[in-house]
Design an enzyme around this catalytic site. Structure first.
Site, PDB file in Angstrom:
ATOM      1  N   GLU A   1     -15.414   5.371  -8.529  1.00 50.09           N
ATOM      2  CA  GLU A   1     -14.596   3.714  -8.641  1.00 50.09           C
ATOM      3  C   GLU A   1     -14.226   3.358  -6.984  1.00 50.09           C
ATOM      4  O   GLU A   1     -13.498   3.888  -6.646  1.00 50.09           O
ATOM      5  CB  GLU A   1     -13.620   4.915  -9.193  1.00 50.09           C
ATOM      6  CG  GLU A   1     -12.543   4.994  -9.120  1.00 50.09           C
ATOM      7  CD  GLU A   1     -10.853   5.776 -10.362  1.00 50.09           C
ATOM      8  OE1 GLU A   1     -11.995   5.970 -11.327  1.00 50.09           O
ATOM      9  OE2 GLU A   1     -10.514   6.320  -9.637  1.00 50.09           O
TER      10      GLU A   1
ATOM     11  N   ARG B   1      -6.701  -2.655  -6.989  1.00 47.01           N
ATOM     12  CA  ARG B   1      -4.981  -2.972  -6.024  1.00 47.01           C
ATOM     13  C   ARG B   1      -4.534  -2.492  -4.869  1.00 47.01           C
ATOM     14  O   ARG B   1      -5.807  -1.554  -4.544  1.00 47.01           O
ATOM     15  CB  ARG B   1      -4.307  -2.411  -7.339  1.00 47.01           C
ATOM     16  CG  ARG B   1      -5.049  -1.116  -7.777  1.00 47.01           C
ATOM     17  CD  ARG B   1      -3.829  -0.386  -9.268  1.00 47.01           C
ATOM     18  NE  ARG B   1      -4.298   0.639  -9.321  1.00 47.01           N
ATOM     19  CZ  ARG B   1      -4.117   1.767  -8.607  1.00 47.01           C
ATOM     20  NH1 ARG B   1      -3.487   1.919  -8.508  1.00 47.01           N
ATOM     21  NH2 ARG B   1      -4.585   2.886  -9.564  1.00 47.01           N
TER      22      ARG B   1
ATOM     23  N   ARG C   1       4.385  13.167  -3.125  1.00 52.03           N
ATOM     24  CA  ARG C   1       4.549  12.350  -4.047  1.00 52.03           C
ATOM     25  C   ARG C   1       6.143  13.590  -5.008  1.00 52.03           C
ATOM     26  O   ARG C   1       5.203  14.967  -5.082  1.00 52.03           O
ATOM     27  CB  ARG C   1       3.621  12.500  -4.782  1.00 52.03           C
ATOM     28  CG  ARG C   1       2.820  11.302  -4.934  1.00 52.03           C
ATOM     29  CD  ARG C   1       1.890  10.794  -6.109  1.00 52.03           C
ATOM     30  NE  ARG C   1       0.463   9.660  -4.851  1.00 52.03           N
ATOM     31  CZ  ARG C   1      -0.337   9.068  -6.165  1.00 52.03           C
ATOM     32  NH1 ARG C   1      -0.186   9.127  -7.603  1.00 52.03           N
ATOM     33  NH2 ARG C   1      -1.500   8.734  -5.665  1.00 52.03           N
TER      34      ARG C   1
ATOM     35  N   HIS D   1     -11.609  14.907  -3.090  1.00 47.40           N
ATOM     36  CA  HIS D   1     -11.214  13.454  -3.191  1.00 47.40           C
ATOM     37  C   HIS D   1     -10.953  12.544  -2.393  1.00 47.40           C
ATOM     38  O   HIS D   1      -9.701  13.102  -1.702  1.00 47.40           O
ATOM     39  CB  HIS D   1     -10.424  12.972  -4.035  1.00 47.40           C
ATOM     40  CG  HIS D   1     -10.049  12.382  -4.781  1.00 47.40           C
ATOM     41  ND1 HIS D   1      -9.723  11.709  -5.846  1.00 47.40           N
ATOM     42  CD2 HIS D   1     -10.010  10.940  -4.307  1.00 47.40           C
ATOM     43  CE1 HIS D   1      -9.614  10.237  -6.552  1.00 47.40           C
ATOM     44  NE2 HIS D   1      -9.751   9.629  -5.275  1.00 47.40           N
TER      45      HIS D   1
ATOM     46  N   VAL E   1      -0.645   3.822  -5.068  1.00 45.90           N
ATOM     47  CA  VAL E   1       0.691   4.324  -4.170  1.00 45.90           C
ATOM     48  C   VAL E   1       0.568   4.948  -2.842  1.00 45.90           C
ATOM     49  O   VAL E   1       1.489   5.026  -1.812  1.00 45.90           O
ATOM     50  CB  VAL E   1       0.730   5.914  -5.178  1.00 45.90           C
ATOM     51  CG1 VAL E   1       1.832   6.320  -4.629  1.00 45.90           C
ATOM     52  CG2 VAL E   1       1.619   5.374  -6.409  1.00 45.90           C
TER      53      VAL E   1
ATOM     54  N   LYS F   1     -14.216   9.077 -19.048  1.00 44.89           N
ATOM     55  CA  LYS F   1     -12.761   8.632 -18.586  1.00 44.89           C
ATOM     56  C   LYS F   1     -12.575   7.403 -18.385  1.00 44.89           C
ATOM     57  O   LYS F   1     -13.607   6.716 -19.455  1.00 44.89           O
ATOM     58  CB  LYS F   1     -13.171   8.381 -16.973  1.00 44.89           C
ATOM     59  CG  LYS F   1     -13.671   9.225 -15.966  1.00 44.89           C
ATOM     60  CD  LYS F   1     -14.660   8.941 -14.433  1.00 44.89           C
ATOM     61  CE  LYS F   1     -12.135   9.479 -13.937  1.00 44.89           C
ATOM     62  NZ  LYS F   1     -13.187   8.134 -12.907  1.00 44.89           N
TER      63      LYS F   1
END
Length: 467
Positions: free
Chosen positions: A294, A298, A344, A214, A301, A164
Site C-alpha cells: 500500500e 501522509r 512506540r 514489512h 509515526v 483490509k
C-alpha cells in the site's frame, strides 16, 4: 522560508489527522512545524462526540477543519468541486478514481448522492453520512454485492488473502482468509471493524504472505515531477498488525535490493502523480521477493527514524512541497548513515492482550543525551484520555551501527519512568534484548508466535515472571 497563515490553513485542511492529539506523538511535530512556518497564526481544536477541546491557540486566524480519507488521486480537484457546489462533478471524479466502487454503485442504484459519497470515502463536511442513514434495502444489496465481488477477487488472487479496510490503519479492519469457506465471515468482521472505527465499509483484498518482513520506503515528491527515495524502514515488529518497533536501515536489505525497491517506490509515486511526503510499503518474503502492499499518503509515526539517518526534516519538506516549492534535494544528495531505532510507548497492558490503559500520569521521567530523541506531548499530571490511540510517546535513538543503536535503546528504555498508568515499556525492553531481534532475523510473526519468540509475562510492570 515562511508561508502565509492563510496558506497554512489551506494546507492543514488537506493534512490527514493534523488536528488534535489523536496521535499526539506522531503528529505533534507536524503541528509544531506548521505553526512555526505560519508564525503561529492558527487555532487548532480536537473534538470527540461530547465536546470540542482547544489544543493550541496562537493568535488564531480560525479553526482548522480536516478533510481526511479523501482518495489521493485528484483529491484537490475533488474537494474544489465540492466546495464550489459541484457535488455531481465531485462524485463523478470519485467514481472514476474507484472502479470497484463504480461497479458496485451501478449495481445497487438508486442510492442517494450523500450516501454514495459516504460509501466512496468522501469524508467532507456535511456529506459525511453514517451507514445507518442509508435505506436498508440499498445497504443490504450493497453488502451482498461487496462480499460477492470480494470473494471473486480472492479466488482470482489465490488464498490465503488479507481483507483490509480501505480507510483503515493501526491494524483495525484486517482479517486473514485462508479459504472460500471462511471468507464471508472474515469479510463481515473486518468490514464491521472498519465501519465502527472509520465510518467507511470500503474494503480491499490482497495476497497474504506468510511471515514476511514489512519494509517501507519514504519518498518525497513535488508538483514538478521530482521524486526521491529516502531509504527504507523495517517495521516488522508488530502486534495485531500495528507497528511497535521501526528501524532504518533494514538488516535484510543489501545495496542492490535497496536500490531496486527504492526505484520501484519512486516509479509508483510518479505513476500516481503524487505530491507530498509519502510511504510506499512492501512485504518481503524469505526468498527476498518483494510485493507492493500500500501507499500511505501522509507523514507517518515513524518518520523520525528516516530523519536521523538522512539528516532531513520531513515535516518541513512536506510543508514546502504543499506550498508549491520545488524539492531542493536530488537522489544523489541522499545518503543513509548510521542506524536509527524507534520504540512506540503505549498506554496498554501486554499481559491483557494489549488492552488500552488510560489514566493520570503521576510521575514522568524521560531519557535524554546524545543520540536520544523523544517525541511526546505527555507530562507529569497529564491524564491520558480514552478517546484516542494508546500511543503516548516515541523513543528514537541513533548510533553508528545497528548494535550501537540497540545498546542505546536498551539504556534509554531502562531509564524511562512512567508512574500511574500501565505501559508496554517492559515489553519493548524485552523485544530489544531478545536474541531473535538482536540477530536481525525478524518477521511480522515475531510477536504472534510467542512460543517461538517472545516469552509470556505476568504482572507486567512489577514482577516479570517468565513462563
Amino acid at each position: 522560508m515562511n508561508i502565509a497563515p492563510e496558506t497554512a490553513v489551506t494546507l492543514a485542511k488537506t493534512c490527514d489527522n493534523i488536528v488534535g492529539i489523536k496521535e499526539a506523538s506522531g503528529n505533534i511535530s507536524q503541528i509544531a512545524t506548521l505553526m512555526q512556518l505560519a508564525d503561529g497564526c492558527i487555532d487548532l481544536y480536537s473534538g470527540n462526540d461530547d465536546e470540542v477541546v482547544p489544543i493550541l491557540s496562537l493568535g488564531g486566524i480560525g479553526v482548522i477543519s480536516v478533510f481526511s480519507n479523501i482518495c489521493p488521486r485528484d483529491s484537490h480537484d475533488i474537494v474544489a468541486k465540492y466546495l464550489a457546489g459541484d457535488v455531481k462533478g465531485s462524485l463523478e471524479m470519485q467514481l472514476k478514481a474507484l472502479p470497484l466502487m463504480h461497479e458496485l454503485f451501478n449495481e445497487v442504484n438508486p442510492i442517494p448522492v450523500k450516501a454514495a459519497m459516504n460509501l466512496l470515502g468522501m469524508n467532507v463536511g456535511p456529506l459525511r453520512m453514517p451507514l445507518s442513514e442509508i435505506e436498508p434495502e440499498h445497504k443490504a444489496r450493497l453488502a451482498a454485492a461487496m462480499k460477492a465481488y470480494g470473494l471473486k477477487l480472492a479466488e482470482q488472487i489465490g488464498f490465503p488473502v488479507m481483507i483490509k479496510a480501505a480507510s483503515g490503519g493501526g491494524g483495525k479492519g484486517m482479517r486473514i482468509s485462508r479459504s472460500a469457506e471462511d471468507f464471508t465471515e472474515n469479510f463481515e468482521v473486518a468490514q464491521t471493524e472498519s465501519v465502527n472505527g472509520f465510518a467507511d465499509d470500503t474494503m480491499y483484498i490482497e495476497k497474504y504472505i506468510e511471515d514476511p518482513r514489512h519494509i517501507e520506503f519514504q519518498i518525497l515528491a513535488d508538483k514538478f515531477g521530482n521524486v526521491i527515495s529516502l531509504g527504507e524502514r523495517d517495521c516488522s515488529i508488530q502486534r495485531r498488525h500495528q507497528k511497535m518497533v521501526e528501524e532504518s536501515p533494514s538488516a535484510a536489505l543489501d545495496d542492490k535490493l535497496r536500490a531496486q525497491m527504492g526505484e520501484v517506490a519512486v516509479r509508483a509515486a510518479k505513476a500516481a502523480k503524487y505530491e507530498s511526503a509519502g510511504t510506499i510499503e512492501f512485504l518481503l518474503d524469505k526468498n527476498k521477493k518483494f510485493y507492493f502492499m500500500e501507499m500511505n499518503t501522509r507523514i507517518q509515526v515513524e518518520h523520525p527514524v528516516t530523519e536521523l539517518v538522512t539528516g532531513l526534516d520531513l515535516i518541513k519538506e512536506q510543508i514546502f512541497i504543499a506550498a508549491g516549492e520545488k524539492l531542493q534535494w536530488r537522489q544523489k544528495d541522499i545518503y543513509i548513515t548510521g542506524h536509527a531505532i524507534e520504540c512506540r510507548i503505549n498506554a496498554e497492558n501486554p499481559a491483557k492482550n494489549f488492552m488500552p490503559c488510560p489514566g493520570k500520569i503521576e510521575y514522568l521521567h524521560l531519557p535524554g543525551g546524545n543520540g536520544v530523541r523523544i517525541d511526546s506531548a505527555i507530562y507529569t499530571g497529564y491524564t491520558i484520555p480514552p478517546n484516542y490511540d494508546s500511543m503516548i510517546a516515541k523513543i528514537i535513538v541513533y548510533g553508528k551501527d545497528r548494535q550501537t543503536a540497540i545498546d542505546k535503546m536498551r539504556s534509554a528504555l531502562g531509564e524511562v519512568n512512567i508512574d500511574g498508568i500501565t505501559t508496554n515499556l517492559d515489553y519493548q525492553y524485552d523485544i530489544i534484548t531478545h536474541p531473535v531481534f538482536q540477530s536481525g532475523n525478524i518477521t511480522t510473526g515475531f510477536i504472534e508466535h510467542p512460543k517461538q519468540n517472545m516469552p509470556v509475562f505476568l504482572n507486567y510492570g512489577t514482577n516479570r515472571l517468565v513462563l
